[in-house]
Design a protein around this motif. Structure first.
Motif, PDB file in Angstrom:
ATOM      1  N   MET A   1       0.655  -1.274  -0.251  1.00 28.36           N
ATOM      2  CA  MET A   1      -0.028  -0.025  -0.058  1.00 28.36           C
ATOM      3  C   MET A   1       1.066   0.976  -0.036  1.00 28.36           C
ATOM      4  O   MET A   1       1.498   1.242   0.326  1.00 28.36           O
ATOM      5  N   ILE A   2       0.660   2.918  -0.961  1.00 30.80           N
ATOM      6  CA  ILE A   2       1.570   3.428  -0.807  1.00 30.80           C
ATOM      7  C   ILE A   2       0.681   4.409  -0.875  1.00 30.80           C
ATOM      8  O   ILE A   2      -0.873   5.045  -0.999  1.00 30.80           O
ATOM      9  N   ASP A   3       1.238   5.222   0.133  1.00 31.98           N
ATOM     10  CA  ASP A   3       0.029   6.922   0.493  1.00 31.98           C
ATOM     11  C   ASP A   3       0.974   7.684   0.279  1.00 31.98           C
ATOM     12  O   ASP A   3       2.971   7.612   1.101  1.00 31.98           O
ATOM     13  N   ALA A   4       1.089   9.216   1.186  1.00 30.06           N
ATOM     14  CA  ALA A   4       1.364  10.136   2.218  1.00 30.06           C
ATOM     15  C   ALA A   4       0.428  10.906   2.865  1.00 30.06           C
ATOM     16  O   ALA A   4      -0.351  11.095   2.781  1.00 30.06           O
ATOM     17  N   THR A   5       1.761  12.183   3.630  1.00 29.45           N
ATOM     18  CA  THR A   5       0.846  12.577   4.479  1.00 29.45           C
ATOM     19  C   THR A   5       1.940  13.579   4.734  1.00 29.45           C
ATOM     20  O   THR A   5       3.258  14.107   5.037  1.00 29.45           O
ATOM     21  N   HIS A   6       1.274  14.753   5.069  1.00 28.90           N
ATOM     22  CA  HIS A   6       2.311  16.069   6.203  1.00 28.90           C
ATOM     23  C   HIS A   6       2.493  16.383   7.406  1.00 28.90           C
ATOM     24  O   HIS A   6       1.401  15.688   8.179  1.00 28.90           O
ATOM     25  N   LEU A   7       3.370  16.549   7.387  1.00 32.69           N
ATOM     26  CA  LEU A   7       3.232  16.883   8.916  1.00 32.69           C
ATOM     27  C   LEU A   7       3.905  18.087   9.146  1.00 32.69           C
ATOM     28  O   LEU A   7       4.628  18.961   8.313  1.00 32.69           O
ATOM     29  N   LYS A   8       3.380  19.275   9.851  1.00 31.47           N
ATOM     30  CA  LYS A   8       3.695  20.716  10.177  1.00 31.47           C
ATOM     31  C   LYS A   8       4.818  20.169  10.310  1.00 31.47           C
ATOM     32  O   LYS A   8       5.445  20.094  11.577  1.00 31.47           O
ATOM     33  N   ALA A   9       5.369  21.764  10.407  1.00 27.59           N
ATOM     34  CA  ALA A   9       6.464  22.085  10.782  1.00 27.59           C
ATOM     35  C   ALA A   9       6.929  23.443  11.245  1.00 27.59           C
ATOM     36  O   ALA A   9       5.740  24.233  11.256  1.00 27.59           O
TER      37      ALA A   9
ATOM     38  N   LEU B   1      11.187  11.169   3.223  1.00 25.78           N
ATOM     39  CA  LEU B   1      11.022  12.532   3.863  1.00 25.78           C
ATOM     40  C   LEU B   1      10.808  13.063   2.477  1.00 25.78           C
ATOM     41  O   LEU B   1      12.357  13.485   2.196  1.00 25.78           O
ATOM     42  N   SER B   2      10.023  14.302   1.692  1.00 29.47           N
ATOM     43  CA  SER B   2      10.408  15.404   1.359  1.00 29.47           C
ATOM     44  C   SER B   2       9.930  16.893   1.728  1.00 29.47           C
ATOM     45  O   SER B   2       8.836  16.729   2.953  1.00 29.47           O
ATOM     46  N   GLU B   3       9.247  17.799   0.642  1.00 25.41           N
ATOM     47  CA  GLU B   3       9.550  19.193   1.469  1.00 25.41           C
ATOM     48  C   GLU B   3       7.902  19.013   0.648  1.00 25.41           C
ATOM     49  O   GLU B   3       7.422  17.415   0.058  1.00 25.41           O
ATOM     50  N   GLY B   4       7.336  19.403   1.871  1.00 26.27           N
ATOM     51  CA  GLY B   4       5.516  19.498   2.067  1.00 26.27           C
ATOM     52  C   GLY B   4       4.985  19.264   0.460  1.00 26.27           C
ATOM     53  O   GLY B   4       3.559  19.169   0.137  1.00 26.27           O
TER      54      GLY B   4
END
Length: 251
Positions: free
Chosen positions: A91-99, A142-145
Motif C-alpha cells: 500500500m502506498i500513500d503520503a501525509t503532511h507533517l507540520k513544521a 521524507l520530502s518537501e511538503g
C-alpha cells in the motif's frame, strides 16, 4: 522507572547488533539512553525535560544526534522490516507533517536540504510511505511538503519490494506508474482520476483494505515529535520517524 518507557531486554537484543562499536571508554547504558530517546520523541518533550531516570539530558541528545548522522536508526528500521519477509500486498500513500517555527527558522541556511516546503497549510514536510498488507511500513521517504504523491512514488520505485498487488489512491493514477508496476509483475489497484478519458477498473473490495496505511500514519502521529516537526535537520527528523515506526510496528 515504573511510569516511564523502558525497552525490554528482548527488544534490545534485536537492535543492539546494529549499534556502532564503542571506542575507548565504555558507553553509558544503551538500554537506558535509547529508552530516553523514545520517551522524548513520543511525548514531544524538549531534550532538557527528559526525566532524570534516563541520565543526563545532554547524553541522550548527543547520542540521538550522533547516531542520526551515522544513519543508525534508519538502518535498524530497514533491517527489521526486511527480516519480516517479502509482503504479498503493498500500500502506498503520503501525509503532511507540520513544521514548527523552530524547525523552519533556518530554512534557507545550511549545506543539506531541510525537506521543508510551503503549501496552503503553511510550512511542512511530507512523509511518503509504502506498507505491507498488515499496515506496517517497509519504505519511508521524507520530502518537501509541496512534492506530489507520484513524484515521491518515483523515488521509492527502485527499492519497491516484489508483491502481488499495490493499493493506492487517485494521486497515483499515472500511466507511467501503472506501467512500471506491471513490469515488476505487480497489479495496480488504483482508482482512476475524474479527468481520465477512459477510466480503468479496479477491485473495489480490495481497495477497502487501504485504510490500514491511513491507520499507520495515525499511529505515527500519536508521537508528538512526529506530528509536529521540531527538528531543523532532515536527518534527525527522519531518524525520529524511523524510531517511532520501529517501536510501534517492528519490536
Amino acid at each position: 522507572m515504573a511510569d516511564l518507557f523502558l525497552l525490554s531486554k528482548a527488544q534490545m537484543r534485536r537492535i543492539e547488533r546494529y549499534f556502532p562499536l564503542s571506542h575507548g571508554i565504555a558507553r553509558v547504558d544503551d538500554r537506558r539512553v535509547i529508552s530516553g530517546i523514545v520517551f522524548v520523541i513520543r511525548n514531544g518533550l524538549r531534550w532538557r525535560d527528559a526525566p532524570g531516570e534516563y541520565g543526563p539530558h545532554k547524553t541522550i541528545y548527543n547520542r540521538f544526534v550522533r547516531w542520526s548522522r551515522l544513519g543508525v536508526f534508519n538502518k535498524i528500521f530497514a533491517e527489521l522490516a526486511r527480516k519480516a519477509g517479502k509482503p504479498s500486498r503493498l500500500m502506498i500513500d503520503a501525509t503532511h507533517l507540520k513544521a514548527h517555527r523552530t524547525a523552519a527558522s533556518l530554512l534557507k541556511k545550511g549545506l543539506f536540504p531541510r525537506r521543508i516546503g510551503r503549501t496552503k497549510g503553511g510550512l511542512n514536510s511530507k512523509l511518503h510511505a509504502v506498507c505491507d498488507g498488515q499496515g506496517r511500513p517497509v519504505i519511508m521517504l521524507l520530502s518537501e511538503g509541496q512534492m506530489s504523491d507520484y513524484k515521491g512514488a518515483a523515488l521509492m520505485l527502485p527499492v519497491l519490494p516484489k508483491a502481488r498487488e499495490l493499493l493506492g489512491d487517485k494521486g497515483y493514477d499515472a500511466d507511467w506508474f501503472r506501467q512500471a508496476l506491471a513490469e515488476r509483475g505487480i497489479t495496480a489497484c488504483i482508482p482512476s482520476k475524474s479527468n481520465r478519458k477512459k477510466p480503468i477498473n479496479h477491485d473495489r473490495e480490495l481497495y477497502r483494505q487501504r485504510h490500514k496505511i491511513e491507520n499507520m500514519f495515525g499511529r505515527l502521529k500519536d508521537w508528538r515529535r512526529i506530528h509536529t516537526r521540531y527538528d531543523r535537520c532532515a536527518h534527525t527528523f527522519m531518524s525520529a520517524i524511523c524510531i517511532a515506526a520501529t517501536v510501534i510496528f517492528w519490536l
